[in-house]
Write an enzyme that holds these catalytic residues in place. Structure first.
Site, PDB file in Angstrom:
ATOM      1  N   LYS A  35       0.840  -1.215   0.000  1.00 33.27           N
ATOM      2  CA  LYS A  35       0.000   0.000   0.000  1.00 33.27           C
ATOM      3  C   LYS A  35       0.870   1.259   0.000  1.00 33.27           C
ATOM      4  CE  LYS A  35      -2.116  -1.081   3.815  1.00 33.27           C
ATOM      5  NZ  LYS A  35      -1.467  -2.383   4.011  1.00 33.27           N
ATOM      6  N   THR A  36       1.849   1.276   0.895  1.00 35.20           N
ATOM      7  CA  THR A  36       2.696   2.464   0.969  1.00 35.20           C
ATOM      8  C   THR A  36       3.495   2.620  -0.328  1.00 35.20           C
ATOM      9  OG1 THR A  36       2.793   2.200   3.360  1.00 35.20           O
ATOM     10  CG2 THR A  36       4.470   3.604   2.360  1.00 35.20           C
ATOM     11  N   ASP A 220      -1.977   7.844   3.785  1.00 37.57           N
ATOM     12  CA  ASP A 220      -1.586   6.481   4.172  1.00 37.57           C
ATOM     13  C   ASP A 220      -2.202   6.165   5.538  1.00 37.57           C
ATOM     14  OD1 ASP A 220      -0.356   4.034   4.084  1.00 37.57           O
ATOM     15  OD2 ASP A 220       1.697   4.766   4.255  1.00 37.57           O
ATOM     16  N   GLU A 221      -2.346   4.901   5.864  1.00 34.57           N
ATOM     17  CA  GLU A 221      -2.861   4.461   7.175  1.00 34.57           C
ATOM     18  C   GLU A 221      -4.194   5.150   7.503  1.00 34.57           C
ATOM     19  OE1 GLU A 221      -1.235   2.150   8.836  1.00 34.57           O
ATOM     20  OE2 GLU A 221       0.879   2.319   8.305  1.00 34.57           O
ATOM     21  N   GLN A 251      -5.683  -3.112  10.727  1.00 36.79           N
ATOM     22  CA  GLN A 251      -4.561  -2.485  11.421  1.00 36.79           C
ATOM     23  C   GLN A 251      -4.966  -1.197  12.121  1.00 36.79           C
ATOM     24  OE1 GLN A 251      -0.515  -2.740   9.604  1.00 36.79           O
ATOM     25  NE2 GLN A 251      -1.640  -3.363   7.800  1.00 36.79           N
ATOM     26  N   ARG A 604       5.019  -7.417  11.034  1.00 36.87           N
ATOM     27  CA  ARG A 604       6.244  -6.619  10.844  1.00 36.87           C
ATOM     28  C   ARG A 604       7.403  -7.508  10.433  1.00 36.87           C
ATOM     29  NH1 ARG A 604       4.067  -3.007   9.241  1.00 36.87           N
ATOM     30  NH2 ARG A 604       2.255  -4.310   9.544  1.00 36.87           N
TER      31      ARG A 604
HETATM   32  P1  ATP Z   1       1.669  -2.111   5.975  1.00 39.74           P
HETATM   33  O1  ATP Z   1       0.231  -2.506   5.965  1.00 39.74           O
HETATM   34  O2  ATP Z   1       2.440  -2.879   6.989  1.00 39.74           O
HETATM   35  O3  ATP Z   1       1.854  -0.638   6.038  1.00 39.74           O
HETATM   36  P2  ATP Z   1       2.046  -1.971   3.130  1.00 39.74           P
HETATM   37  O4  ATP Z   1       0.828  -2.571   2.521  1.00 39.74           O
HETATM   38  O5  ATP Z   1       2.148  -0.512   3.168  1.00 39.74           O
HETATM   39  O6  ATP Z   1       2.275  -2.619   4.570  1.00 39.74           O
HETATM   40  P3  ATP Z   1       4.616  -1.878   1.872  1.00 39.74           P
HETATM   41  O7  ATP Z   1       5.382  -1.471   3.078  1.00 39.74           O
HETATM   42  O8  ATP Z   1       4.338  -0.880   0.832  1.00 39.74           O
HETATM   43  O9  ATP Z   1       3.270  -2.596   2.336  1.00 39.74           O
HETATM   44  O10 ATP Z   1       5.312  -3.124   1.188  1.00 39.74           O
HETATM   45  C1  ATP Z   1       5.778  -4.246   1.932  1.00 39.74           C
HETATM   46  C2  ATP Z   1       7.073  -4.774   1.349  1.00 39.74           C
HETATM   47  O11 ATP Z   1       6.819  -5.413   0.124  1.00 39.74           O
HETATM   48  C3  ATP Z   1       8.067  -3.677   1.061  1.00 39.74           C
HETATM   49  O12 ATP Z   1       9.357  -4.169   1.339  1.00 39.74           O
HETATM   50  C4  ATP Z   1       7.874  -3.439  -0.420  1.00 39.74           C
HETATM   51  O13 ATP Z   1       9.035  -2.894  -1.006  1.00 39.74           O
HETATM   52  C5  ATP Z   1       7.586  -4.835  -0.939  1.00 39.74           C
HETATM   53  N1  ATP Z   1       6.769  -4.844  -2.174  1.00 39.74           N
HETATM   54  C6  ATP Z   1       5.563  -4.297  -2.353  1.00 39.74           C
HETATM   55  N2  ATP Z   1       5.104  -4.521  -3.587  1.00 39.74           N
HETATM   56  C7  ATP Z   1       6.034  -5.259  -4.229  1.00 39.74           C
HETATM   57  C8  ATP Z   1       6.159  -5.813  -5.541  1.00 39.74           C
HETATM   58  N3  ATP Z   1       5.208  -5.683  -6.450  1.00 39.74           N
HETATM   59  N4  ATP Z   1       7.276  -6.509  -5.815  1.00 39.74           N
HETATM   60  C9  ATP Z   1       8.248  -6.678  -4.884  1.00 39.74           C
HETATM   61  N5  ATP Z   1       8.197  -6.176  -3.634  1.00 39.74           N
HETATM   62  C10 ATP Z   1       7.107  -5.470  -3.295  1.00 39.74           C
HETATM   63 MG    MG Z   2       2.307   0.846   4.767  1.00 39.92          MG
END
Ligand code: ATP
Ligand code: MG
Length: 720
Positions: A35-36, A220-221, A251, A604
């Site tokens: 997402k981020t 975000d969040e 979350q 995490r």
């Molecule tokens: P959270 O809910 O914990 O905030 P999030 O959904 O924001 O998580 P991110 O932090 O954006 O998730 O991504 C999680 C990990 O996965 C990061 O290390 C990111 O670089 C990696 N990632 C995300 N998308 C891809 C992709 N398409 N290919 C490879 N790695 C990815």
């Molecule tokens: Mg995130």
């Protein structure tokens, strides 16, 4: 511009989200699904394809650290500066807005931010002036009331007491407190948001300017936004502004601070034509970790529901460790981290998470013993340490003589012979004159109304502040800080203190100067460097420490871990009453929030997760014998394994817990898994008991590698 790099490394659903053209976009997805990442790439995409200026984008992140990271990643993708972009936390952005328009907001240019500690101090003073007894009307309760009202966007006049004494009194305190803040040019955290909201709401000209200017708002969040933040988002995006929000209902962990999960559904309702995209692939964690997280969160009833999977393999099982007590828990963590480091891994890739701040102390002791560098986010925040706050209070008062909270803090620190009585006289006069403490103090000095000794001391203090500003304010920041530490005699005071604590204080003061040296003034172009630094200190308390570039283990509460990821994660204190927290166990809603916190914690971890619990823990000053957390029990047996120091074997927790209880019941004074010391064989762990009473035999694995069966009545084992 070639946009290929912006879409590279994204899956189909992520690409769709990054390049969506709908005016309202909701990305609803589980932890670690990117997402981020989508948010960052979308910013770059918008700038590149719509020819937008970075100026016209506002992005809201959860921490200042995340904001910095986002900015630099956008710059990396675009290959040009994104310095103008409004990326920050809600508080940071609100602050920026208020600084830019302080006159319209009814604030003095020199206004300062009150952190929660200082806020409580001001509230206490106000309540004392109102003759409210602390025993009957605790200031903390009033603080909670005031912040809650502000989080919901209410001023005293908007609150209906309906004859309720509690509301009525607190409303009056709120009113008086606001007056005190207004006189002192002080703004607390909740006020930042509310005032910034009112500024735009009540000022058509400004509102239109910003509504015109911001073409895209990204949040975000989103699941943790509260009432006033939601109102803010609505206000900014009322006209031409497109909006993207990303979040995960599983979350949402700030309900206790007014965050509302329902804001997600409300968004879908209120922003017509919202496009919703779900991301289901997790890129962060191994299969075992992800399955464990899914199994835990499934026990919640109130969910929007989603499915997370990973292409990666299962990896190692989740390790459970039953420590004898919190010391042994800490010792175990420190030993595992040492192994990890010796295998060539970085300390910084490892995080220790806990439910309550108080848990960190024991763990810190063991890390220090093993000389493992660590850093604590939140909790004992760098900018909240007494010596740092003292120094900052001097500076705040130099820059803003109206700042009563700062005045109170340092008027007699270091002690300069101004007793409580003299200080009370200053307060009384200020109250009578409706003036600031600063003005009242000058009046008392001029009229020599205090004892000669106190008058002299007060005059010296006032001159120190007045001339300190005149002499120092043109120097570089770090020198201003150094001069203040010297001139105020704070350094001399700490030099007189003895022992480690004094040393740590001096180091912290030196760190403060170096933090000022590294401080990037560019983030606040409109402000004088010191005003910017002081604001930064208040806003970033907790997520900045001067030693942030050193490779060190990351320690933080589960709440502060949101959004972050680490290859190796320990969650300490997985016990009923600690986690889930005792205060949340009896109410289903609160228990669900605790479970979401467990979900945040587990997710995490990227590669390896340890869950720890102690059989005995000193909690709130008492020895307790907690049960294993239900969140451990909710993880299927095949995903976890019990760790023993010399042996590792899988065993369902329920059996083990029963064994522990049986052992405790056999009254030997020892329990399974306990670390003990034997005069000859050294330190070992109890693996099993046989027999009963005086004839009980313990099976012990010693660290030397020996395994022994010893009769307890002869072995003279000592717990350790
Ligand atoms: P959270 O809910 O914990 O905030 P999030 O959904 O924001 O998580 P991110 O932090 O954006 O998730 O991504 C999680 C990990 O996965 C990061 O290390 C990111 O670089 C990696 N990632 C995300 N998308 C891809 C992709 N398409 N290919 C490879 N790695 C990815
Ligand atoms: Mg995130």
């Amino acid at each position: 511009m070639d946009v290929t790099p912006i879409l590279e490394g994204l899956n189909e659903a992520q690409k769709e989200a990054v390049s969506a053209s709908e005016p309202a976009l909701l990305v609803l997805a589980g932890a670690g699904s990117g997402k981020t990442r989508v948010l960052v790439h979308r910013i770059a995409w918008l700038i590149a394809t719509q020819n937008l200026s970075p100026h016209s984008i506002m992005a809201v992140t959860f921490t200042n650290k995340a904001a910095h990271e986002m900015k630099s990643r956008v710059e990396g993708l675009l290959g040009r500066s994104a310095a103008n972009m409004w990326i920050g936390t809600f508080h940071g952005l609100a602050h920026r807005l208020l600084r830019a328009h302080c006159r319209d907001a009814g604030l003095p240019e020199t206004f300062q931010i009150l952190d929660s500690d200082d806020q409580l101090r001001v509230i206490k003073r106000v309540m004392k002036d109102m003759s409210l007894e602390e025993s009957e009307w605790p200031a903390k309760q009033a603080q909670w009331f005031i912040n809650k009202q502000k989080d919901e966007g209410r001023r005293p006049k908007d609150i209906r007491a309906n004859g309720d004494l509690f509301t009525n009194i607190h409303c009056k305190v709120y009113y008086q407190y606001q007056q005190a803040c207004q006189t002192g040019g002080l703004v607390d955290f909740a006020e930042l948001l509310l005032k910034a909201y009112e500024l735009l709401r009540d000022n058509q000209h400004l509102r239109e300017h910003y509504q015109e200017r911001f073409r895209h708002l990204l949040v975000d969040e989103f699941q943790d936004t509260n009432g006033i933040q939601y109102a803010w988002i609505r206000l900014i995006s009322a006209h031409e502004c497109d909006i993207t929000i990303v979040g995960d209902d599983d979350q949402s962990i700030y309900g206790w601070r007014g965050a509302k999960i329902e804001n997600i559904q409300r968004f879908e309702r209120e922003f017509s034509g919202t496009k919703t995209i779900r991301l289901e692939q997790n890129y962060r964690s191994t299969g075992s970790i992800l399955k464990a997280a899914n199994a835990v969160i499934e026990n919640n009833q109130e969910r929007m529901g989603k499915n997370l999977w990973t292409e990666g393999n299962d990896g190692e099982p989740i390790s459970l460790y039953a420590a004898f007590n919190e010391q042994e828990e800490a010792r175990f963590i420190a030993a595992r981290i040492e192994d990890w480091y010796q295998q060539g891994n970085a300390y910084g890739d490892c995080a220790i998470l806990y439910r309550s701040n108080a848990q960190s102390r024991v763990i810190e002791e063991f890390l220090i013993q093993r000389q493992i560098p660590y850093r604590i986010y939140g909790g004992l925040k760098f900018f909240e340490r007494a010596e740092v706050k003292d120094t900052l209070a001097y500076l705040r008062l130099m820059y803003n003589h109206q700042d009563d909270a700062a005045f109170e803090r340092v008027v007699n620190t270091p002690a300069r012979g101004l007793g409580a009585k003299s200080v009370e006289k200053i307060r009384e006069l200020a109250r009578g004159n409706q003036s600031t403490l600063w003005e009242a103090a000058w009046e008392l000095v001029e009229e020599q109304a205090l004892s000669p000794k106190a008058t002299l001391a007060l005059a010296e203090f006032l001159n120190l502040i007045k001339f300190g500003y005149e002499e120092f304010h043109e120097l570089p920041l770090s020198e201003q800080i150094q001069m203040t530490i010297e001139a105020s005699n704070l350094m001399a005071m700490y030099e007189k203190e003895k022992g480690e604590k004094a040393l740590a204080r001096k180091e912290n003061l030196a760190e403060l100067a170096s933090a000022a040296r590294e401080f990037d003034v560019d983030d606040y172009p409109e402000l004088s460097p010191m005003t910017a630094f002081l604001a930064h200190a208040s806003l970033e308390a907790g997520d900045t420490q001067a030693d942030q570039y050193e490779d060190c283990v990351q320690m933080m509460t589960l709440h502060s871990a949101k959004g972050l990821e680490f290859p190796l994660v320990f969650i300490a204190g997985m016990e009923e009453k600690l986690f889930p927290h005792m205060m949340s166990m009896d109410e289903p809603d609160k228990l669900e929030e605790e479970r979401r916190l467990a979900y945040v914690g587990i997710t995490r971890a990227m590669k390896k997760l340890y869950l720890l619990y102690a059989e005995k823990r000193r909690l709130w000053g008492k020895d307790t014998y907690p049960a294993v957390s239900r969140f451990i029990r909710e993880i299927p047996a095949q995903l976890k394994e019990e760790v023993r120091l010399n042996a590792t074997f899988s065993q369902p927790v329920s059996t083990r817990t029963r064994a522990i209880n049986d052992a405790a019941a056999n009254d030997t004074g020892f329990v399974l898994g306990q670390m003990v010391e034997h005069a000859k064989f050294g330190v070992g762990v109890i693996l099993n008991f046989e027999g009963e009473g005086d004839r009980t035999v313990a099976h012990i694995n010693f660290e030397s590698g020996e395994s022994k069966r010893l009769m307890l009545s002869y072995a003279k084992l000592k717990p350790c």
